[in-house]
Design a protein around this motif. Sequence first.
Motif, PDB file in Angstrom:
ATOM      1  N   UNK A 222     -21.691  22.424 -94.276  1.00 61.50           N
ATOM      2  CA  UNK A 222     -22.080  21.109 -93.762  1.00 61.50           C
ATOM      3  C   UNK A 222     -23.494  21.210 -93.213  1.00 61.50           C
ATOM      4  N   UNK A 223     -24.253  20.111 -93.240  1.00 63.85           N
ATOM      5  CA  UNK A 223     -25.596  20.124 -92.630  1.00 63.85           C
ATOM      6  C   UNK A 223     -25.519  20.571 -91.179  1.00 63.85           C
ATOM      7  N   UNK A 224     -26.562  21.247 -90.712  1.00 67.11           N
ATOM      8  CA  UNK A 224     -26.518  21.831 -89.364  1.00 67.11           C
ATOM      9  C   UNK A 224     -26.989  20.862 -88.278  1.00 67.11           C
ATOM     10  N   UNK A 225     -26.852  19.550 -88.528  1.00 65.97           N
ATOM     11  CA  UNK A 225     -27.192  18.548 -87.523  1.00 65.97           C
ATOM     12  C   UNK A 225     -28.671  18.249 -87.521  1.00 65.97           C
ATOM     13  N   UNK A 226     -29.057  17.121 -86.882  1.00 75.53           N
ATOM     14  CA  UNK A 226     -30.488  16.800 -86.880  1.00 75.53           C
ATOM     15  C   UNK A 226     -31.301  17.823 -86.088  1.00 75.53           C
ATOM     16  N   UNK A 227     -30.626  18.586 -85.240  1.00 77.44           N
ATOM     17  CA  UNK A 227     -31.317  19.666 -84.537  1.00 77.44           C
ATOM     18  C   UNK A 227     -31.619  20.851 -85.441  1.00 77.44           C
ATOM     19  N   UNK A 228     -31.053  20.835 -86.656  1.00 73.88           N
ATOM     20  CA  UNK A 228     -31.413  21.840 -87.651  1.00 73.88           C
ATOM     21  C   UNK A 228     -32.853  21.681 -88.103  1.00 73.88           C
ATOM     22  N   UNK A 229     -33.478  20.587 -87.678  1.00 72.14           N
ATOM     23  CA  UNK A 229     -34.886  20.346 -87.970  1.00 72.14           C
ATOM     24  C   UNK A 229     -35.750  21.548 -87.600  1.00 72.14           C
ATOM     25  N   UNK A 230     -35.496  22.127 -86.421  1.00 69.37           N
ATOM     26  CA  UNK A 230     -36.416  23.133 -85.903  1.00 69.37           C
ATOM     27  C   UNK A 230     -36.387  24.418 -86.736  1.00 69.37           C
ATOM     28  N   UNK A 231     -35.204  24.785 -87.196  1.00 71.55           N
ATOM     29  CA  UNK A 231     -35.120  25.939 -88.094  1.00 71.55           C
ATOM     30  C   UNK A 231     -35.786  25.605 -89.424  1.00 71.55           C
ATOM     31  N   UNK A 232     -35.548  24.396 -89.916  1.00 69.89           N
ATOM     32  CA  UNK A 232     -36.125  23.983 -91.198  1.00 69.89           C
ATOM     33  C   UNK A 232     -37.651  23.962 -91.143  1.00 69.89           C
ATOM     34  N   UNK A 233     -38.210  23.570 -89.994  1.00 71.74           N
ATOM     35  CA  UNK A 233     -39.664  23.564 -89.856  1.00 71.74           C
ATOM     36  C   UNK A 233     -40.241  24.967 -90.064  1.00 71.74           C
ATOM     37  N   UNK A 234     -39.471  25.946 -89.634  1.00 74.93           N
ATOM     38  CA  UNK A 234     -39.940  27.334 -89.765  1.00 74.93           C
ATOM     39  C   UNK A 234     -39.709  27.859 -91.179  1.00 74.93           C
ATOM     40  N   UNK A 235     -38.473  27.771 -91.664  1.00 73.87           N
ATOM     41  CA  UNK A 235     -38.148  28.427 -92.935  1.00 73.87           C
ATOM     42  C   UNK A 235     -38.715  27.680 -94.138  1.00 73.87           C
ATOM     43  N   UNK A 236     -38.978  26.382 -93.992  1.00 77.29           N
ATOM     44  CA  UNK A 236     -39.533  25.605 -95.102  1.00 77.29           C
ATOM     45  C   UNK A 236     -41.065  25.543 -95.074  1.00 77.29           C
ATOM     46  N   UNK A 237     -41.657  26.212 -94.094  1.00 73.45           N
ATOM     47  CA  UNK A 237     -43.113  26.284 -94.043  1.00 73.45           C
ATOM     48  C   UNK A 237     -43.800  25.034 -93.522  1.00 73.45           C
ATOM     49  N   UNK A 238     -43.044  24.132 -92.917  1.00 74.32           N
ATOM     50  CA  UNK A 238     -43.617  22.872 -92.443  1.00 74.32           C
ATOM     51  C   UNK A 238     -44.508  23.090 -91.227  1.00 74.32           C
ATOM     52  N   UNK A 239     -44.073  23.929 -90.320  1.00 77.27           N
ATOM     53  CA  UNK A 239     -44.878  24.199 -89.125  1.00 77.27           C
ATOM     54  C   UNK A 239     -46.234  24.781 -89.530  1.00 77.27           C
ATOM     55  N   UNK A 240     -46.199  25.673 -90.496  1.00 76.96           N
ATOM     56  CA  UNK A 240     -47.444  26.277 -90.980  1.00 76.96           C
ATOM     57  C   UNK A 240     -48.340  25.219 -91.621  1.00 76.96           C
ATOM     58  N   UNK A 241     -47.726  24.272 -92.335  1.00 76.40           N
ATOM     59  CA  UNK A 241     -48.493  23.188 -92.956  1.00 76.40           C
ATOM     60  C   UNK A 241     -49.165  22.327 -91.884  1.00 76.40           C
ATOM     61  N   UNK A 242     -48.443  22.041 -90.806  1.00 75.22           N
ATOM     62  CA  UNK A 242     -49.011  21.267 -89.707  1.00 75.22           C
ATOM     63  C   UNK A 242     -50.228  21.976 -89.114  1.00 75.22           C
ATOM     64  N   UNK A 243     -50.086  23.290 -88.952  1.00 74.96           N
ATOM     65  CA  UNK A 243     -51.186  24.070 -88.371  1.00 74.96           C
ATOM     66  C   UNK A 243     -52.419  24.013 -89.270  1.00 74.96           C
ATOM     67  N   UNK A 244     -52.206  24.160 -90.580  1.00 74.18           N
ATOM     68  CA  UNK A 244     -53.318  24.128 -91.531  1.00 74.18           C
ATOM     69  C   UNK A 244     -54.034  22.777 -91.517  1.00 74.18           C
ATOM     70  N   UNK A 245     -53.275  21.712 -91.335  1.00 69.91           N
ATOM     71  CA  UNK A 245     -53.853  20.367 -91.348  1.00 69.91           C
ATOM     72  C   UNK A 245     -54.499  19.991 -90.011  1.00 69.91           C
ATOM     73  N   UNK A 246     -54.274  20.802 -88.989  1.00 69.97           N
ATOM     74  CA  UNK A 246     -54.850  20.502 -87.680  1.00 69.97           C
ATOM     75  C   UNK A 246     -54.120  19.402 -86.928  1.00 69.97           C
ATOM     76  N   UNK A 247     -52.821  19.260 -87.206  1.00 70.89           N
ATOM     77  CA  UNK A 247     -52.036  18.218 -86.538  1.00 70.89           C
ATOM     78  C   UNK A 247     -51.755  18.613 -85.090  1.00 70.89           C
ATOM     79  N   UNK A 248     -51.967  17.683 -84.182  1.00 74.19           N
ATOM     80  CA  UNK A 248     -51.809  17.945 -82.759  1.00 74.19           C
ATOM     81  C   UNK A 248     -50.692  17.120 -82.114  1.00 74.19           C
ATOM     82  N   UNK A 249     -50.434  15.926 -82.654  1.00 73.99           N
ATOM     83  CA  UNK A 249     -49.441  15.017 -82.060  1.00 73.99           C
ATOM     84  C   UNK A 249     -48.437  14.606 -83.126  1.00 73.99           C
ATOM     85  N   UNK A 250     -47.155  14.692 -82.772  1.00 74.74           N
ATOM     86  CA  UNK A 250     -46.092  14.426 -83.747  1.00 74.74           C
ATOM     87  C   UNK A 250     -45.104  13.434 -83.157  1.00 74.74           C
TER      88      UNK A 250
END
Length: 508
Positions: A222-250
Amino acid sequence: MQGDMEVGSMRAELAKHGQEHLLNHWDSISTEEKKLLMKELQELDFKELNEYFNRTVGELESAGQKLDDRMEPLDEDQCGAMVKSTNEELDHYESLSMSEIGEGRVGILLLAGGQGTRLGTSYPKGMYDVGLPSGKTLFQLQAERILKLERLAAARTGKDGKITWYIMTSASTVGPTQAFFSSNNYFGLKQENIVVFQQGTLPCFTFQGKILLAEKHKLSRAPDGNGGLYRALRVQGVLEDMKKRGIKSIQLYCVDNILVKVGDPVFMGYCLAKGAECANKVVRKGFPTEAVGITCKVDGHYQVVEYSEITNSSAERKNHDGSLVYSAANICIHFFTFEFLERVVTKNEKSLQHHVAKKKIPFVDESGEIVSPSTPNGIKMEKFVFDVFRFANNFVVWECLRDEEFAPLKNAEGAKDFTPSYCRNALLSLHQKWLKMAGAQIVSGSGTEYPLMTSPASEGNNNSESIEDEPEVVLTEICPLLSYAGEGLEPLVSGKKLTPPIHLTLSS
């Protein structure tokens, strides 16, 4: 075919963690199915899963425990509100946000993993059309609001910054979501600024801690809940993408809210003005026992507490002016700085508590037959997106107006509330209000002026009558590309008499 040594090694590993039953049907499955099952088992960290389960069971045993004695309200200086702000303050907040957008420093996180199961559909909820005159889906409305916000920021700052839209899907919605955006040319947004990624899943357990099989060769997940977002940000490379783009506010929101101000510049500007690293946008509770989570402090940490976790006496507790002490109702719209999000993802995510959802989970029994239980037989473990509030040092709350910003789509027509008609009428009512504020008169064919519709999303009304009991609907729709939040309409409609159906677009 799997080697005997590999299978033997896996049997030993499973036995160590009390999960040896997962290979009970090994001899009756095909070679291809053996490969699939072995691959799935090898990818699991059983020690971590058992820790998750044990902590979750501990949470299950304390579920229903009342928190009254451990709760306290937020400090007044942490709580901003539309109704308490001057026009000058609101304009200042907008200016701060427009500068961020102009510099390309804004990201938007959309939680869009759900299928429209309760709506009677099998496609992603964002693809749902609630029956507006335009026929626009939730995805299209939200995409056009982002595009309009980019244009407003460019006009205000002279800088052509872009907003990056991160869309979290599930395994079942990722393909249809990507295809839908592609076939609609990304609704005018640039493809490179839309990042689609998947949330993770976790195995389902029996109450005794045994992982369930959905098929002889496949675990029940089963999906790991909307709080699974934080793990997904790491393992899917999204956090790294944000850093590369210079994103500061989300900013984060859920796909089902038809009124959502995607990337709301007032909310974000308030957060920037307060120097907040994390924030929650809320609406005021309609009545003391309304079934909503409320934002407060528990044991000194910021938290959303579900209505079932407090007693009526706490729910009804009032301030000197008669307002509810615990009135900040959660609507799943949050703000994070990148620094806070990075800290949560890299340091705090693994310590987030899993919550229990008792479910009727089909499973394969010892004889190899699939059983569909009639009562809950197991648990799905999930994390909640707001559970990271507790890690914030500087946390604020912004109260918006419910009838302008919150009308979630939950149920099919015929249900008591949160139906497609409810959402459609909430949007039509808001747009009628915008036209009136811009100086238009909305009249019938005989010249009689229509009164303002009572929005089904108005405070205290969303859980009462069904939408079918609402007064006459006035068909007034305004394209988001024409107006993000009611601005810029005066030159078009002031002093004019408009007869429904009214559908204002850029070419109107």
